[in-house]
Every structure is written in C-alpha cells, then in structure tokens.
Motif scaffolding. Structure first.
Motif, short mmCIF file in Angstrom:
data_model
loop_
_atom_site.label_atom_id
_atom_site.label_comp_id
_atom_site.label_asym_id
_atom_site.label_seq_id
_atom_site.Cartn_x
_atom_site.Cartn_y
_atom_site.Cartn_z
N PHE A 111 13.66 -14.40 39.14
CA PHE A 111 11.99 -14.55 39.93
C PHE A 111 11.42 -13.17 40.65
O PHE A 111 10.54 -13.64 41.41
CB PHE A 111 12.38 -16.16 40.45
N PHE A 113 10.00 -10.00 40.62
CA PHE A 113 8.96 -8.84 39.61
C PHE A 113 8.89 -7.38 40.27
O PHE A 113 9.46 -7.57 41.54
CB PHE A 113 7.86 -9.30 38.79
N SER A 129 15.12 -9.17 35.81
CA SER A 129 15.52 -8.54 37.30
C SER A 129 15.85 -7.09 36.65
O SER A 129 16.99 -6.65 35.78
CB SER A 129 16.12 -9.43 37.94
N GLY A 156 3.91 -12.01 37.82
CA GLY A 156 6.01 -11.88 36.83
C GLY A 156 6.55 -12.31 38.25
O GLY A 156 7.74 -12.30 38.01
N GLY A 157 5.95 -12.55 39.15
CA GLY A 157 6.61 -12.52 40.07
C GLY A 157 6.67 -13.71 40.94
O GLY A 157 5.68 -14.55 41.72
N SER A 161 7.16 -9.76 44.91
CA SER A 161 7.29 -8.39 43.40
C SER A 161 8.03 -7.44 44.51
O SER A 161 7.26 -6.50 45.81
CB SER A 161 5.99 -7.93 43.52
N SER A 689 6.99 -16.42 36.18
CA SER A 689 7.65 -15.61 35.91
C SER A 689 8.16 -15.74 35.21
O SER A 689 8.58 -16.73 34.63
CB SER A 689 9.12 -15.90 37.44
#
Length: 960
Positions: A111, A113, A129, A156-157, A161, A689
């Motif tokens: 999770f 990014f 990751s 993405g996170g 991030s 994510s």
C-alpha cells in the motif's frame, strides 16, 4: 473524525520514538556571513540536516515527514529503508537482518507508493512496492513521506507515498563539493557458520559542481556495499494437516469424521545461512539553466544488487496422516510437541538440505525535465521518464536422505525415523532425532535429488507528463494547477525447472549419489543452537560434477505420458511441469491521468490559510497474456507454445484478457497558521493502490471431466481492481522559537474499501460467455459418442470486500537543548511514537479451519528514539526503534503468513573530525543482536527464530 480510545492521546504523549537525520559532512555555507548576523544560529552536520528537514516539513502544504542529508554520502544507513524507519509512523520488515520493506501507518509495503525525483519506480520484487534496500542512502539527498496526498501527485498510495530525491547541484551555495566514505564491516555471527564471509566494506564517493557562471550543474555519485549475509535459524512449518494424533496404524477412520482431530505442523527446519551481498549504485545529474526562466535537468540512477547465498541444515517432514504420533502435547487443538514416527507406508523423513541460491537484481531510472516560466504568472513543466527493473533468481536445491547402507548396490531408505520435539514458544525448541548420529555419516547419507527453480522477471514503465501552473492575485485563489500524465508499463515473468531424483525416497531410474570425503564437511552448531545434531555440508559443485560427469544438465523440463500434448517429453519421467508455462507470461498496463488543483492563500477569522483543493482522474487499461488448455484442438486456437527451456506444449490456446476502468480522486489540504510558530493541518482525500503487478498475470488452468463439466482455477486475475480508501488527517505543529526543534501531534483515520486479494468459487460460471475457448462437446473415449460440456465452478482471485477502518495518533518531538550549560548545550533528542488500530481482520485457512489475522504490517505501537551529542569535533548517537507484533509473510518451503513478535533494534554511532575535512566513524548496527521471531496463531506455535548478528563498521570520511 474517529472516536479514539480515551487513553489514546495520553499514551502517545507519554511514549517516545525517533526520527534520525544523521550526516557527517560539514556544510561550509552554514558559516557564511556569521559575523554579520549576530542572532543567526550557526549549525553544521547533523543539526543542519535536522533543521533542513524541519524547514521542509514546516513549509509543506501536506501532512508529511521529511529526511534531509547535508550532502551526498551524509546518511550513515546501509539503505534508505533503514533511514526511513527513523520517521514517525514508519516501520520496517527485516529481511536477512536489515530493513527492506517499509510499513506506513500500520499498512504493508503493498500500500506504499514510491517515486524517485517525482517519477514512479518499478520493483525487482514483482509487486508495486519497491525494495528500499536497493537504494543506497549515500546517493539520496532527501526523502519525504507524504501521508496526505494532493491532486498533482501520482496516485498509488493508500498508506502513503515516499518521494526520494537525488542531488540538484545548482541549488547548492558551494561551487564545488566532494565527499568520500570508506568503511570496513564485520559480522560477529558469521564465524559460527562454515564458509560464511565475516568481513565486508562500504565505499562511496560523490561530487557536485557548478560551471559556466552557475548555469551548468553536475552531480555524480557512486556507492558500493559488500557485506556478509548470515543467519542461524529455526523455522516451524505451517499447520496445514488435520490429523487424529491418537490414530494407530491400520485404523480406517479419517480425521475429517473424527471431531478430536488436531492440527499438525508440516515439520520444521534448522539451518545455517551464509553468503555475500554486493550492491553497486550509480547516480548522475546534469542541470542547465541558461536564464532565470528556463531550466533543463537530466538525471540517471542505477543500482545492481547481487546475492550469492547458501542454506545448510536439515528439514523434518512429518507428512500428515501418513505418520504415527505419540505423546502429543496439544494446546488449543494444535500439536506443539510429541513424537512423530514413520509408518511402514508413510513418508516421514529428515532431509539434509544444501541450497545454493543466486539473485541478480537491477533497477534503472532515467528522466529529463524541462521547466519554463513563460510569463511571471504562467509556468509549464514537461517530464519524460523510464524506470526499469529486472530480477534473475536461481534457487538450486540439493536433498540428501539417510539410508540403511549407502554402499549397498541398491540403497534403501532407513525406515527407523522418529522425531521427538517440544516447541518452546518464542525460544528455541527441544528436538531429538533417532537418526541424529547418521546425519554426519557418509556411509548412511546419500544425495537423493537435485533441483533448479529459476524465476526471471522484468518490469518497465515509461511515462510522460506535462503540468501547467497559473498564478493569480486574488483574495482566495493563489494559483491553478493542471496536468496530464500517460504511462505504458509491461511486466513479464518466466518460470522453468530442472529436477533429478526424489526427495522422499531413492529413485531407481535416477540413482542417488554416494558421497566421498572430499565432497563433505561435518558441521556443528554453536551458541544457542549447540544442542542440535551435526550434519553434512555438501559441496554442491563437487557433488554435481560427480553425479553428472559430463557436466550439469541443462535446466530442461520433462513431462510424462499423461501429458501427451508435449511434443518432446522424456518417456522415462512421470513429472508434470506445465505449471511453468501457466506461470510465465506478461502483464500490460496503460494509464491516462489528468488533474486540476486550486492553491489557496487567504485568511479566515484573521488566521492565514493556505493549501489546495483538487481532483485527479485516472483511466486504466490493464491486460495479461493467458494460456487456456483446449486439449490441443486447433479449432479452439491451440498452438505450439515453447518455454524458456525449449520444450513445447501443443495443448494451449494463447489469448489476452483484461479490463479498463476510470477513477476520480478528490483531495484537499488546508494549513492554518495560528501563530508564527504554530500551525494546524486538515486533509481529506480519496486514495487508491493498485494490486501487485504480478497478481494481474493470468495463470488460469481448467479441466473438463469425463462427464463434460468444465472447472477452472486461478490464483491471479487480470480483472483485479485497485484498493480504495477515504482518509482524514488532523495535525498540530509547534516550532520552537529559541532553539532548533518542534513538536507535532497528528491523528488520522482511513476508511478502506478492500485490503487484499482472496479467491472465490463461482458455481455454474459461463466460461464461453466470458471469453474462454471451451469446446461445446467432448468425445467419450469408450463409446466415441459426443458429450455436451456444461459450466462448472471457476475458482479465481478477486478483491476482498471486507474493508474497515485504520486509525491512529502520532507524536514527534525534536529538540537541541542549547539552554543547557556547556558542554551539554549540544545534547539533542529526536523522539516519535505512533499508535495504530484497525477493525480489519483477514481470514486465512489452516487445514480445514479458518482463522482471523489482523491487517498485514500493522503494529499497534511503533516507537523510535535517537539521542545525540557533540562536543567540539566529536559526535555520538544512539538510536532505538521498536514495534509491536505484526502480521507478515515468512519464507520456508513455501511462503507462510505469520505473526512476527515485537522487536527492539538498537544502533550506535560515533564520529570524530580529525581536521575540517577528514573524520573517522565507528558504527554498530543491531547492537543487541535482536532476532526476528514469529508464530502462527499463538506464541505456542513457533514460526521462525532467526539470528543475524551484529554489524560493526569502522571507517573514514572526507569532504571538501
């Protein structure tokens, strides 16, 4: 905002931890004009990097944590994973004794990014990751952890991030800087492992310079790490067998019909592990700023991480219902001790294992960025990037078994197998073997099997983005930002296998190898492991050369008569390896993202308010290659499929399957400047994510029964969707006025829609309607009559819908106590603590039982403390970081999800500046030799107990 437990805030304030931002380089710029500014606090080295990080945190428009080096080579940590764990709310999973994956706010690396210089990075791990130990801290100038996002950042996170940055030479005040670090390394546990490397080294060199009237900047860096990789470990294998431990040989009643049946482990491993890790990192940056309005920057980063390792010892395999059990010690229906005996028809055994592994990983990142201030109000930024990663892992295994007589013409397995054991929770177990004296006897031990299991994968993403910013002179709206980003990503993996012999018995067609004295060494255990029996360490190369005089066979695959679709099978083999084709393939991912964001600068009730509000839109098109077993029917698309070993299968129909979807992510950050030194931040956002890239691969295999029923299984799926969360952040920051430092308190709440990938069974699935190339009829082999096919069950991976909240509080305190009398006025502390809780529980199947585990990576309490002091040219620091128990994966025969016990890791460091340019440094990592300990459901069910040893460093630093 969430309703926290009544004592949550008091716990946070009373507890403590640390952020550590160490460096040794002296910043000459910090002393410039000191005489002209009597109130200026002149700081260098560690304190300078600390002040830089606090300044960045203070000026940020998001909830963030910052880490800054005074210069390249300034961070003492082996990798960025170690460095990041100094920050509040950040913890790490230790692999091989050092941090590799980081967790943010109780959520695992999947999770998290990560970007390098603002660009998405791919990984050698086959997931999203990145492996932070691939990134030398000596080549990174700063890092930030964004806990609240904004629309202009790449999505993405869900956890957060991480932004890593390399040098920008034109931003420095000095014309030229040069830094070098040389350190020797020693591991104090390597001496107890035969053939393990004890000494290693670290070396780094970097240069930054400005030329042509400060219009051209150059930064170059190189960092090398050569270190021992050692551990001594016990590994308890998973409880996947349900057995009636009171059953005697000859009973016909199975455990499924006996309510008193117990869960029994697969067995256990005892191993010495050793090897060498070599990492070479390279960094280069060129900046060109011919005018104040235009800047062009190109940068490159390359890291090669090569590992050559061995694992030696023995593995006890109980083999479930085929074994006989006695004197069972059962706790909560799990057998944690007793006697396991081999039955006449069973497979209980002790394998002497000698593994030989190599792993060659490489990451590359390239980018070019152009920034143009078109007018005083209008700015355009254009960026092109390429990120590549490749991993070539070769797992070579050599099994040996105990025979009655290794010199017999036809050796037979020793059937006198009895294993007595008693687990002792998080301490080493008591174990006894009836064959203990035979493990080191070449007259009893025979090599029975050799296998090579290569896993090659590559990941590559190219991206282009353009961003626009227009400044306004308005009461509320400071500026508008908008941008577009497109990406093209391709991931591939390639599996193959070679096997010879048998790991549970002696094969007659592939005869075992008799050992000679020159091939072996008797190995004894030391220290806490000294009560375990000796065993034979086998020289793998010598054994293979003797077993295969013409040379080691190529890693080819063989199929038996049951796999008639293979064009070139080995007629003498009964093995089936078509899984290597199903697990090989490619994943394609294309995205188009666009955003618009308003930057705010206003006042509310006399309080200055800054921040941003925006939304990010992402279109994703993802697909994967797929092989469907159509029984070789050319009308259904059957083709010749060749694997990497050269063998061909004509049963599969290749295809590409996938989906596309669109997401909208609204995000907001507001900062309220209560005073010059106090501010409150409020943030809210929807975040996402994507699933691990390797889980998008299509590995579906299906079968049609004699009655025509179609069934299929897949552990992955190209139709997996992202994980989503809605999150809220509230933080208060106070910056000290008369000394360097700050105190910050933050609370957060995440409402997560989905936290993992599980498998589900879909009955009467419409295979043809969903694009599967399935026949409408099959031919009955006996009658020759066509039989209509019918839809059956499809077992497939999908997004777990059992979400929930993750909430917590974080406290960070940093201060240099310059109010104290000399020489203690340079004493300082960095402390941080985080408490995280979640209602999320994930179900895991053990045998026929389902158990619940907490969210992977979540430790309720994470703390870290650094105390530092310098006197004239001497500086010393001790850091302690700890975390509660958490759930993660451990690797044994297969990956196992377990609980890791809480741990406390202590590091120490001291340095002395001999001159303004030359210094010496002494450092100890893992000062207390803290092991990792894991367990399955309760501490009675021992998982892994692994000791890595202490790492000692001694070296010199040079800067100018």
């Amino acid at each position: 905002m969430p309703n926290f437990k009544p004592n949550l805030l008091s716990m946070a304030i009373l507890a403590f931890g640390a952020i550590s931002l160490p460096t040794y380089a002296q910043d000459a710029s910090s002393t410039e004009d000191a005489e002209d500014a009597l109130e200026e606090v002149v700081v260098t080295g560690f304190r300078q990097s600390l002040v830089n990080a606090l300044d960045k945190k203070r000026a940020s428009d998001m909830v963030t944590e910052q880490l800054s080096a005074d210069d390249l080579g300034g961070l003492p940590d082996v990798s960025m994973a170690d460095a990041l764990t100094r920050l509040p709310g950040i913890s790490a999973v230790r692999t091989g004794g050092q941090a590799a994956e980081i967790n943010i706010r109780g959520m695992s690396g999947g999770f998290v990014f990560s970007t390098l210089n603002g660009r998405e990075q791919v990984s050698t791990s086959g997931s999203r990751s990145i492996e932070f130990d691939q990134y030398p801290s000596e080549l990174i100038s700063s890092a930030a952890v964004y806990k609240s996002p904004k629309a202009s950042l790449i999505e993405g996170g869900v956890a957060g991030s991480v932004e890593l940055e390399t040098a920008s030479p034109l931003e420095r005040t000095q014309q030229h800087t040069f830094n070098a670090n040389v350190r020797t390394m020693f591991n104090d546990r390597a001496g107890e492992i035969s053939d393990a490397v004890e000494f290693g080294h670290r070396f780094s060199v970097s240069y930054q310079g400005k030329f042509a009237d400060d219009t051209v900047g150059v930064a170059l860096g190189y960092a090398r790490l050569y270190q021992p990789s050692v551990s001594t470990q016990f590994v308890g294998l998973g409880y996947t067998n349900l057995v009636d431990v009171d059953k005697v040989e000859g009973d016909t009643e199975g455990p499924e019909s006996n309510p008193s049946a117990e869960f029994v482990s697969e067995g256990m491993e005892l191993q010495h592990r050793g090897g060498e890790e070599t990492r070479d990192g390279y960094m280069a940056t060129v900046q060109f700023e011919p005018t104040d309005t235009f800047s062009l920057k190109a940068d490159a980063f390359l890291s090669k991480f090569d590992t050559e390792s061995f694992a030696r010892g023995f593995r006890a395999k109980f083999e479930g219902t085929s074994a006989a059990y006695a004197n069972a010690d059962v706790v909560d229906n799990y057998m944690i001790g007793g006697t396991v005996n081999r039955r006449s028809s069973g497979y209980t055994r002790v394998e002497i294992v000698n593994d030989d592994n190599t792993d060659y990983d490489e990451v590359q990142s390239y980018g070019i960025n152009a920034d143009w201030q078109v007018t005083d109000a209008f700015n355009v930024n254009f960026d092109l990037s390429l990120s590549k990663a490749s991993s070539n892992f070769r797992n070579g295994l050599l099994w040996a078994l105990v025979s009655e007589d290794a010199n017999a013409d036809t050796p037979v397995l020793d059937s006198n197998v009895s294993i007595n054991y008693q687990l002792n929770g998080l301490s080493l177990p008591d174990v006894g073997f009836s064959q203990a004296d035979d493990f080191s006897d070449i007259n009893k031990v025979l090599v029975s099997k050799y296998g090579i299991y290569p896993f090659v994968n590559s990941d590559e993403i190219s991206a282009a983005r353009i961003d626009f910013k227009y400044d306004f002179d308005l009461p509320v709206l400071a500026s508008i930002e908008a941008g577009v980003r497109i990406t093209d990503r391709e991931y591939s993996n390639d599996r193959s296998v070679f096997e010879y012999g048998n790991d549970s018995n002696f094969s007659t067609s592939e005869a075992p190898l008799r050992l000679t004295n020159d091939m072996v060494e008797v190995v004894s255990w030391e220290g806490d492991f000294a009560h375990f029996p000796d065993y034979l360490a086998i020289d793998v190369d010598k054994a293979l050369n003797a077993w295969f005089p013409a040379g080691i066979p190529q890693p080819v695959q063989t199929w038996g008569a049951g796999n008639s679709g293979v064009v070139n099978p080995d007629p003498n083999s009964t093995r089936s390896y078509d899984w290597t084709m199903l697990q090989s393939g490619k994943v394609f991912e294309e995205t188009l993202a666009a955003y618009v964001m308003a930057n705010i600068d206003t006042e509310l009730a006399g309080i200055p308010v800054t921040g941003n509000v925006g939304v990010r839109m992402i279109e994703t098109d993802q697909s994967a290659t797929s092989l469907e077993n159509v029984g070789g029917d050319p009308l259904l698309g059957a083709q010749y499929v060749k694997d990497s070993a050269g063998y061909i299968n004509d049963q599969f129909a290749p295809s590409i399957k996938g989906i596309n979807y669109t997401d909208y992510l609204p995000q907001m950050n507001l900062n309220f400047a209560l005073t010059d030194n106090d501010q409150v931040r409020i943030a809210a956002a929807k975040v996402m994510s994507r699933p691990p890239i390797n889980r998008l691969a299509s590995d579906t295999s299906y079968n049609i029964s004699d009655t025509g029923e179609i069934s299929a299984n897949s552990s992955n799926s190209p139709s997996l969707k992202p994980f989503y969360a809605t999150q809220y952040d509230l933080s208060y920051e106070h910056y000290f006025e008369n000394t360097e430092g700050a105190i910050a308190v933050a609370v957060f709440y995440k409402d997560i829609d989905s936290t993992g990938i599980v498998t589900t069974s879909l009955p009467e699935f419409d295979f043809a309607g969903n694009g599967f190339a399935v026949p409408s009829t099959i031919i009955d082999e006996l009658s020759g009559v066509p039989i209509p096919t019918r839809n059956g069950t499809y077992t497939v991976a999908y997004n777990d819908q059992n979400g929930g909240y993750v909430q917590g509080v974080e406290v960070a305190y940093t201060q240099v106590f310059n109010m104290l009398p000399e020489p203690f006025d340079t004493l300082g502390a960095n402390v941080s603590y985080s408490y995280t809780e979640s209602e999320i529980e994930k179900e895991r199947v053990i045998g026929v039982s389902t158990v619940k585990q907490s969210l992977e990576g979540l430790s309720k309490n994470v703390a870290s403390t650094s105390l530092f002091w310098n006197y004239k040219d001497f500086e010393t620091r001790v850091s302690v970081r700890s975390r509660d128990s958490f759930v993660s994966d451990q690797v044994a025969v297969d990956a196992q999800t377990v609980f890791f016990s809480g741990e406390t890791v202590v590091d120490y460091q001291a340095s002395y500046n001999i001159t303004d340019n030359l210094g010496v440094v002494f450092q100890v990592n893992n000062l207390t030799d803290e092991p990792t300990r894991s367990y399955f459901n309760t501490e009675d069910q021992t998982g892994t107990i692994q000791f890595f040893g202490r790492q000692f460093f001694l070296g010199v630093t040079y800067s100018m």
